[in-house]
Design an enzyme around this catalytic site. Structure first.
Site: not given
Ligand SMILES: NC(=O)c1ccc[n+]([C@@H]2O[C@H](COP(=O)([O-])OP(=O)(O)OC[C@H]3O[C@@H](n4cnc5c(N)ncnc54)[C@H](O)[C@@H]3O)[C@@H](O)[C@H]2O)c1
Length: 385
Positions: A259, A272
């Protein structure tokens, strides 16, 4: 008026219209020699049977030129008159470029020009059922990879696999649980014998003040965002290392979806940001160790995915939460909250899945880099060392 004021506007109009890079050559004056640069005529800019085609655009002041170009006929040669002063241009291409996909549509995620980077490879995407993970799954499948959709939400993973067909397989896994991750490695070994690309994407956000946050929320964030990457690298990296023993020229990848909060601190979101900073320490250290097994280990650090459920869910998304809590002064609609956040990004939008896909294709294609953290933030976070 100078050509430097006009030519970039004109070239931009051709780029927008044609979707391929062009060279825009200023035509010499009547008594000046033709420049040496040889260009290839661009399809569609020359009238059938004609030796050349010329169009004209005329405006009174420079500020009117962009709008005029947007609706102008564009030909192989273009005469641009601004305030009575005329500039002539000829357009062509060097080589024969084909249009590259842009934006966030499926074609961009498929990286058509580089589809072979992952074509036929076996990949696993943790947290692949929704959000960035689902975008990555779709992008890899579009580019010809076989993809395990590994998620705690087994129903969500199965639904996406059913939609995408036999190029995918769902796996129910808790990435923070060693037994569960070990079982996933076994399933993969039994099903495809090994794999080529691990995308460690599953992650959660539990925002909160350091003065108030429960230890349980802090630890859950650490377990899923930080410790789980150790488990993934240990068990799936183990598969990759074993595979390499009999395939010593075969290079593989572990990619952590980190991130922008792994590069700069995040106010009232320390659990986080700390977990993401720690992830980069693991990426660098594992990269140093696993290089001898032909495994590259890199991180991608995206900015905010405003189109994804974390931000845009109509009931629980951050936009609606911030609207209700009044976090954005003066905002009365979700769109205003979103605009407030988009304005923080130099490129004026959130991160798309296709932006992350381009970084993935780059990492996989790039044979001469490991241990890096690649920002994909629209310029919001810039590297300083
Ligand atoms: N959404 C954002 O703005 C953003 C920005 C930068 C980085 N990220 C990173 O991108 C990645 C995905 O984020 P997102 O926003 O798409 O998340 P999201 O919440 O939309 O999806 C996350 C997925 O991970 C699964 N998950 C959660 N805990 C789990 C576990 N213990 N084991 C297996 N699966 C698990 C959930 O069921 C879900 O399907 C993360 O690492 C997040 O930190 C997100």
């Amino acid at each position: 008026m100078d050509v430097v004021d006009i030519a970039p506007l004109v070239r931009g109009a051709y780029l927008e219209r044609l979707g391929v890079p062009v060279v825009l050559r200023q035509l010499p004056g009547a008594d000046e020699p033709e420049p040496e640069l040889a260009v290839i005529p661009v399809e569609g800019l020359r009238a059938p049977g004609a030796d050349w085609a010329m169009a004209m655009v005329e405006v009174e002041v420079l500020d009117q030129l962009p709008a005029a170009l947007a609706v102008a006929q564009l030909a192989e040669k273009l005469l641009v008159t601004v305030g009575g002063e005329t500039f002539g241009f000829a357009v062509g291409t060097v080589g024969a470029p084909t249009p590259l996909p842009h934006g966030k549509d499926a074609a961009a995620s498929a990286a058509a020009a580089r589809a072979r980077v992952v074509e036929g490879k076996v990949a696993v995407v943790t947290g692949g059922a929704q959000g960035f993970g689902a975008e990555i799954v779709r992008g890899l499948v579009s580019s010809g990879a076989f993809v395990y959709i590994a998620d705690l939400n087994g129903d969500g993973a199965a639904a996406l696999a059913a939609e995408l067909g036999p190029q995918t397989a769902p796996i129910t896994v808790n990435v923070a649980d060693e037994g569960s991750v070990r079982a996933m490695a076994e399933t993969i070994a039994a099903t495809t014998g090994g794999l080529d690309l691990v995308v460690s994407n599953a992650g959660i956000v539990r925002a909160g003040s350091v003065l108030e946050q429960d230890l349980a929320a802090f630890q859950l964030t650490t377990d899923i965002n930080y410790t789980a990457f150790f488990l993934i690298a240990k068990h799936l990296g183990g598969l990759l290392a074993a595979q390499r023993r009999t395939a010593p020229a075969w290079t593989t990848d572990i990619i952590q979806i980190n991130s922008k909060s792994g590069l700069v601190g995040s106010n009232k979101n320390g659990a986080y940001a700390g977990s993401k900073f720690g992830g980069i320490g693991l990426v660098q250290s594992f990269a140093l160790e696993l290089v001898e097994h032909g495994i590259k280990v890199n991180a991608i650090c995206p900015g905010n995915f405003y189109d994804g459920p974390l931000w845009s869910d109509p009931d629980r998304g951050l936009f609606v939460q911030y609207l209700r809590s009044g976090k954005v002064p003066g905002a009365t609609t979700v769109d205003e909250v979103r605009a407030f956040y988009e304005a923080k990004v130099p490129l004026r939008r959130g991160t798309y899945g296709s932006d992350v896909m381009r970084a993935i294709y780059y990492i996989v294609e790039q044979e001469y880099e490991t241990g890096q953290a690649i920002p994909v933030t629209g310029g919001q976070v810039m590297l300083s060392s």
